[in-house]
Design an enzyme around this catalytic site. Structure first.
Site, PDB file in Angstrom:
ATOM      1  N   ASP A   1       0.839  -1.199   0.000  1.00  0.00           N
ATOM      2  CA  ASP A   1       0.000   0.000   0.000  1.00  0.00           C
ATOM      3  C   ASP A   1       0.879   1.256   0.000  1.00  0.00           C
ATOM      4  O   ASP A   1       1.118   1.826   1.039  1.00  0.00           O
ATOM      5  CB  ASP A   1      -0.929  -0.014   1.218  1.00  0.00           C
ATOM      6  CG  ASP A   1      -1.962   1.097   1.164  1.00  0.00           C
ATOM      7  OD1 ASP A   1      -2.288   1.529   0.054  1.00  0.00           O
ATOM      8  OD2 ASP A   1      -2.428   1.527   2.234  1.00  0.00           O
TER       9      ASP A   1
ATOM     10  N   GLU B   1      -2.157  10.109  -0.596  1.00  0.00           N
ATOM     11  CA  GLU B   1      -3.430   9.379  -0.566  1.00  0.00           C
ATOM     12  C   GLU B   1      -3.779   8.990   0.859  1.00  0.00           C
ATOM     13  O   GLU B   1      -4.938   9.033   1.255  1.00  0.00           O
ATOM     14  CB  GLU B   1      -3.326   8.118  -1.434  1.00  0.00           C
ATOM     15  CG  GLU B   1      -4.660   7.376  -1.619  1.00  0.00           C
ATOM     16  CD  GLU B   1      -4.964   6.334  -0.548  1.00  0.00           C
ATOM     17  OE1 GLU B   1      -6.098   5.836  -0.520  1.00  0.00           O
ATOM     18  OE2 GLU B   1      -4.089   6.009   0.293  1.00  0.00           O
TER      19      GLU B   1
ATOM     20  N   GLU C   1      -4.884  -0.067  -5.825  1.00  0.00           N
ATOM     21  CA  GLU C   1      -4.887   0.083  -4.367  1.00  0.00           C
ATOM     22  C   GLU C   1      -4.534  -1.232  -3.679  1.00  0.00           C
ATOM     23  O   GLU C   1      -4.255  -2.229  -4.316  1.00  0.00           O
ATOM     24  CB  GLU C   1      -6.270   0.567  -3.909  1.00  0.00           C
ATOM     25  CG  GLU C   1      -6.302   2.039  -3.504  1.00  0.00           C
ATOM     26  CD  GLU C   1      -5.362   2.397  -2.367  1.00  0.00           C
ATOM     27  OE1 GLU C   1      -4.868   1.507  -1.647  1.00  0.00           O
ATOM     28  OE2 GLU C   1      -5.109   3.596  -2.188  1.00  0.00           O
TER      29      GLU C   1
ATOM     30  N   HIS D   1      -0.868  -1.906   6.455  1.00  0.00           N
ATOM     31  CA  HIS D   1      -0.648  -0.729   7.316  1.00  0.00           C
ATOM     32  C   HIS D   1       0.155  -1.061   8.582  1.00  0.00           C
ATOM     33  O   HIS D   1      -0.048  -0.451   9.628  1.00  0.00           O
ATOM     34  CB  HIS D   1      -1.970  -0.056   7.709  1.00  0.00           C
ATOM     35  CG  HIS D   1      -2.505   0.869   6.646  1.00  0.00           C
ATOM     36  ND1 HIS D   1      -3.491   1.788   6.884  1.00  0.00           N
ATOM     37  CD2 HIS D   1      -2.165   1.030   5.339  1.00  0.00           C
ATOM     38  CE1 HIS D   1      -3.743   2.458   5.765  1.00  0.00           C
ATOM     39  NE2 HIS D   1      -2.950   2.011   4.812  1.00  0.00           N
TER      40      HIS D   1
END
Length: 794
Positions: free
Chosen positions: A105, A139, A166, A242
């Site tokens: 990501d 983003e 994405e 993340h």
């Protein structure tokens, strides 16, 4: 892979950091220049660095307003030698969330885009339209850079369609989970061009329902650019999305190759398509689309789907009514029997759902939530067996006590018809609502009905013959196979999300609900076998034993939710903010100040598993709410307060934070405006990330401000939230708010607070924060930074 390794080697790329604004940008420019040098004469390459400033409001995360200054976009246009009037956009983002390398990501997408640019530029075939590659630098700051590009860049006007790359996981297959709006030709382009298709309108409808707390640049291009597009995301292994584990070595080369093959083919197709130039003429409603086991995609207009669905439902209703109402003399008797079976089926579903949810709530209350997070099979053994056992039990009891001595074949037949009726009603209702996912119900009506019509004679014979069983299974094969395939995709996406969906949602209840629904779907045409078989005793005993053993093991705590396994980590997410707070009164005097490390566990378990390792983080330091301050006087980076209860926040006293570049907040003017309103103007300078919170006092109202379109958007709970970020250099932030106020306002008309967040550099982590983070167990991903919070009253 070389591109990916080099981008992630830069480290975390937070907006405003030298890593994001200088190192990543310079690397991209070097690679683009190298590609340009080797391109053929058939193409022309133009490069632009855009540094936009702007603001907009968005209803994501309960509603807030975003303001950005001097953020970075790297834009490349590949076009035929003589130029092109129309363009297709390919979008990735090179920034990452703080403290993570952001390989999936979204560095991998940028690496794929560089390779596609390289491949297209070396081709001797000229394109019909331009391809614009946007390497977007903000983003993760909730879609700011895409807004800056689509609303301000001169090339944006030529864009007729886009592909957004994405991630919601790390590697695997990339799923098309949003298309359009409308524009069936775009889906057709993907169907024709993609070499390894993986797409589902079910994923689109789940995502657009808002139950997943995420959004993508797709939304910005759709809402602010009025451009149709395709949204793709890697969805495998969302456990490490993340986190610090999102590293390039975890993304398989096959995965990168697959994405590259698909996106290159679709971009090439669009860049040579006659439809691209007139994309607005091809808006013809929505599309039903789904891949069949990853082999190919079926896609057809939603209106065709609606007609097919209604015809299928009508045939099923006709078959059922003919069967129940013949012969006339027995019609009332048949109807009674049919509706009894129908009601019993629904009752068994309700009983099953209630029973399994009670188990899930019990597991949550005793503190054993997420026991399946690392061991997925636990959820199947716990909730799946309970659901199956309860369903079988209800029908076994009905057969024994309610349907005493009745013909088993007759019962089997009537319960099959009851399930067909339920699916037909569901098909009609879901189609009427307008959901494209109704095609699933069509499968569950059409195929079983076909099987029934082919073997209706065997259905009424004593004892199920081999032919009967074979034909029956064959009729069920397509819906069952597709449902298993779809269920696996849904579980693969949703299970990891439960570890980052806040402390308000009971993950066990959500997962148990999913498992019950899937059990009900998969068992719907096998309930009738309970009435056909001699005894269900063995099955019931086996299922109950597995359930009871699993329940005892879960209650004993043997299944630890998290894992630090180097090959496959499943960490617990914890966010720590070393905060200094200062509260001022109407005269500007500081009335209260404190400092502490504010701790948020990102899942339902809170911090209970961490207390044994860090004893001072316990229930004695729960976070108090400062009632008079917006958002409880806490430095939220985003307005996600509704996802967390304060009883699941902790505030550990700690020394004051002294950032080397502190925030400067200045009131520039207070003006009385016509209509009894007051305009307050401010100047703020500070780090690259700040949050502004506004709470009008009772009797006052925020009428307009200098953000977005001037219409203030309140967040959930009534306070107003502005998210601010800037790139490398930015002039002081100037803004104003205008409030209507009553004549008497002795306690002021508005409380305004500002939080400064230090995500990188020397101010990021205090010695106390470092020391605390060091003590966290290795199965956690703890993201920490320093921040300050100042409250003022005017």
């Amino acid at each position: 892979r070389g591109y990916l390794d080099n981008i992630t080697a830069i480290g975390p790329r937070t907006v405003g950091s030298p890593e994001n604004e200088v190192l990543a940008v310079n690397y991209l420019l070097e690679q683009i220049r190298a590609i340009e040098r080797e391109s053929t004469d058939a193409h022309k390459i133009s490069v632009d660095i855009q540094r936009p400033t702007g603001s907009f409001s968005i209803d994501f995360l309960g509603g807030f307003t975003s303001y950005y200054a001097n953020i970075t976009n790297v834009v490349v246009k590949l076009e035929p030698r003589n130029g092109a009037q129309h363009a297709v956009l390919s979008n990735c983002h090179f920034d990452s969330v703080p403290n993570t390398p952001g390989a999936s990501d979204d560095a991998v997408s940028c690496a794929v885009m560089l390779e596609i640019l390289n491949t297209l530029s070396k081709s001797s075939e000229p394109l019909q339209h331009a391809v614009i590659f946007l390497f977007n630098g903000a983003e993760e700051n909730i879609l700011q850079a895409s807004h800056g590009f689509i609303t301000q860049h001169e090339w944006a006007k030529s864009i007729r369609a886009f592909i957004n790359l994405e991630a919601a996981g790390v590697g695997g297959k990339e799923l098309v989970f949003q298309t359009g709006p409308e524009n069936p030709w775009l889906v057709q382009a993907y169907v024709v061009a993609a070499k390894h298709p993986f797409a589902s309108v079910v994923a689109q409808e789940i995502f657009q329902s808002g139950i997943i707390p995420a959004d993508t640049d797709f939304r910005i291009y759709r809402d602010f650019g009025n451009v149709p597009g395709i949204d793709l995301a890697f969805i495998e292994n969302g456990y490490i999305y993340h986190t610090e584990y999102d590293t390039s070595d975890r993304i398989l080369t096959d995965s990168i190759q697959r994405a590259g093959d698909n996106i290159l083919a679709v971009l090439k197709y669009l860049a040579t398509s006659d439809k691209l130039a007139k994309s607005f003429e091809y808006r013809h409603g929505n599309v039903v689309f789904f891949d069949v086991l990853g082999l190919f995609v079926l896609a057809y207009p939603a209106r065709v789907g609606t007609i097919m669905n209604y015809i299928t439902a009508a045939i099923a209703f006709l078959y059922l009514s003919k069967k129940v109402l013949q012969p006339r003399t027995r019609a009332i008797h048949n109807l009674k029997k049919f509706f009894t079976a129908f009601s019993l089926t629904l009752i068994s579903w309700v009983c099953t759902l209630v029973t399994v949810l009670i188990v899930a709530v019990f597991i949550s209350v005793i503190g054993r939530s997420l026991s399946w997070y690392t061991h997925f099979y636990v959820s199947v053994f716990l909730y799946g067996t309970a659901a199956a056992a309860k369903l079988i039990l209800v029908h076994t009891l009905a057969k024994k006590f309610f349907y005493k001595n009745m013909n088993e074949q007759y019962l089997g037949d009537i319960f099959f018809d009851a399930s067909l009726m339920i699916w037909s009603i569901a098909l009609a209702v879901i189609t009427q609502i307008g959901l494209c996912s109704a095609f699933i119900c069509t499968l569950w009506v059409a195929f079983p009905l076909l099987a029934k019509l082919m073997i209706h004679k065997e259905f009424s014979q004593k004892g199920a013959s081999m032919k009967f069983v074979m034909m029956y299974m064959l009729g069920m094969f397509v819906p069952y196979l597709y449902m298993m395939y779809l269920s696996w995709t849904v579980f693969e996406m949703f299970t990891p999300i439960m570890g980052r969906s806040g402390s308000e949602i009971l993950p066990d209840v959500v997962l148990a609900g999913f498992i019950v629904v899937i059990t009900m779907i998969l068992s719907s045409y096998f309930i009738n076998f309970i009435y056909l078989v001699k005894s269900t005793k063995t099955t019931l005993i086996t299922l109950t034993t597995v359930f009871v053993v699993t329940l005892i093991l879960v209650c004993s705590g043997i299944f630890f939710p998290y894992s630090s396994d180097a090959a496959n980590p499943k960490p617990k997410r914890v966010f720590l903010q070393h905060t200094s707070r200062r509260f001022h009164d109407l005269d500007g005097n500081m009335v209260k100040s404190d400092s502490g490390i504010w701790i948020n566990g990102f899942d339902y378990n809170g911090i209970s598993h961490i207390t044994p390792h860090v004893p001072e983080i316990n229930d004695t330091i729960r976070t108090p709410c400062e009632e008079q301050a917006p958002f409880c006087g806490l430095p939220w980076i985003l307005p996600v307060h509704f996802m967390f209860r304060l009883v699941k926040n902790w505030y550990l006293p700690a020394p004051e934070v002294f950032p080397r570049s502190p925030i400067h907040f200045k009131v520039l003017s207070k003006e009385l405006m016509p209509g009894n309103s007051m305009r307050l103007s401010f100047e703020v300078s500070g780090p690259s990330h700040m949050s502004l919170y506004v709470r009008p006092h009772e009797g006052s109202a925020l009428s307009t401000w200098s953000f977005g379109d001037g219409m203030p958007v309140a967040s959930l709970g009534g306070d107003y939230f502005v998210f601010y970020s800037h790139g490398l250099q930015a002039t002081p932030w100037h803004f104003w708010v205008e409030l209507t106020a009553p004549e008497k306002h002795s306690d002021g008309i508005v409380s305004l607070a500002i939080a400064a967040h230090y995500f990188f550099g020397e101010d990021q982590k205090s010695p106390q924060l470092y020391a605390l983070l060091e003590r966290f167990p290795n199965w956690t991903f703890s993201s920490g930074w320093s921040c300050t919070y100042d409250l003022f009253v005017f």
